[in-house]
Scaffold this active site. Sequence first.
Site: not given
Length: 536
Positions: A355-357
């Site tokens: 789940g990464t930004v």
Amino acid sequence: MIQFDPLTYPYPSQRTATYARNGMVATSQPLAAQAGLEILKRGGNAIDAAIATAACLTVVEPTSNGIGGDAFALVWTKGELHGLNASGPAPKSISIEAVKQLGHDKIPTYGWIPVTVPGAPSAWAALSERFGKLPLTEVLRPAIEYAENGYPLSPTLGKYWELAYNKFTKAFDGAEFENWFATFAPKGRAPRIGEIWKSPEHAKTLRSIAETKAESFYRGELAEKIDAFAKQHGGFLSKEDLAAYSPKWVKPISVHYKGYDVWEIPPNGQGLVALMALNILKGYDFAAKELTETYHKQIEAMKLAFIDGLKYITQADKMSVTVEGLLSDTYAASRRALIGDEALQPEPGEPARSGTVYLATADGEGNMVSFIQSNYMGFGSGIVIPGTGIAMQNRGHNFSLDPSHDNRLEAGKQTYHTIIPGFLTKDGKPVGPFGVMGGFMQPQGHVQVAMNLIDFELNPQAALDAPRWQWIEGKTVELEPHFPEHIALHLARKGHDIKRPLGSGGFGRGQVIVRDENGVLSGGTDFRTDGAVAAW
């Protein structure tokens, strides 16, 4: 520099790129983008803006990242590209045997076992110390204010928050998960779109990190709290692991692709997969009128690169082959020779042995940053340290319990890492940062976006809006809903097993900033998220 011609690609974007001169921040949350812009206007540079945006994202997009996650950065400043690897290792006390003795035949997804040393706070401090202009206390102020006073949830954020809550109510069974619900579902449910959520404990932690330059996280009060909670619930992570950690400045790796150099962080990151695929693809000439062949060759090259990456990528000094061998023109040619008219069943190759930004920033001085940060698989491990708001990552889930695998679990070792920042240069000059978050979609997104910019001369917004594909395994390929049906049918005739999942949630969320020879910045943000480009 890239000269954009929207007529070279038959699926033009309905949106336009954002243009500016003095500074730009592109990321998945408008509030975080504006926080970075605010720092630029206060006299900070692109590095300060990246740190501010990243810290803010732990508050305004906790579904994808957190203080207890990892980070990587590519920084262009003063005519040079620098790489930062802020991914943490496995605890010193863990081992394959210890995990198997607990009854596991693979690393679990949630709980303390997959928790590795978080690197994100160290990245903020290291970037600020080496390249920043403003004090970390000022740079983290917007994030602290949002955590303390709250903010309303945006649509995509609210959607994924609710999905996570519904999943976690079934998956989390144990006292170690109670703090996740207390922090992220304080009303006994996920906060709704437009509803205010705040986390004063998160604000307190960010303030401590800012005031101590992250020392409190690794060798102070926060480290003590992490250590105590891990001991309480049988975790392997300790304050000694935290104290021993520091991020590493690394030399970025690249391939030359049709006049441009495409840059990634070296392993343990999977940016190597994107470079291997581009190294195979540079042997072809692509034209928009032959998109079916373009997609077929992209997919085949990605399969070959990914199957190698999954076999070999781990901590760099633990790999059984060299990065140079995997990126050699000879090896690329041997892999390219396998691509024919029919879809392949990929097998690993044998290169020479040894789940990464996501956010992008740029300022008027020429500095540019490609930065990515993640807890992994959304909220991460489900472990939230009491009284801190720190959600811990679950990066250790990628380790193998097979003793013969390159990426086998070992104490103090970094695992295969999915998050990767990208950067383009041409003739030694910066073109700009780009990235696509989303687990194993990331190198696939990098290849597609880079080729959209270079081969098809799309502007940053159009390059992101173009329909995407994702190789899953074997001959299975997923296509986005707006992927052209006639091309999908043609790919199926070539032997690809075509799937069309609902929505675009699994196809990554990207950002791009490009600087032209006159210093003008053009930026794009992904429609697949609540993204924004803030500029002045």
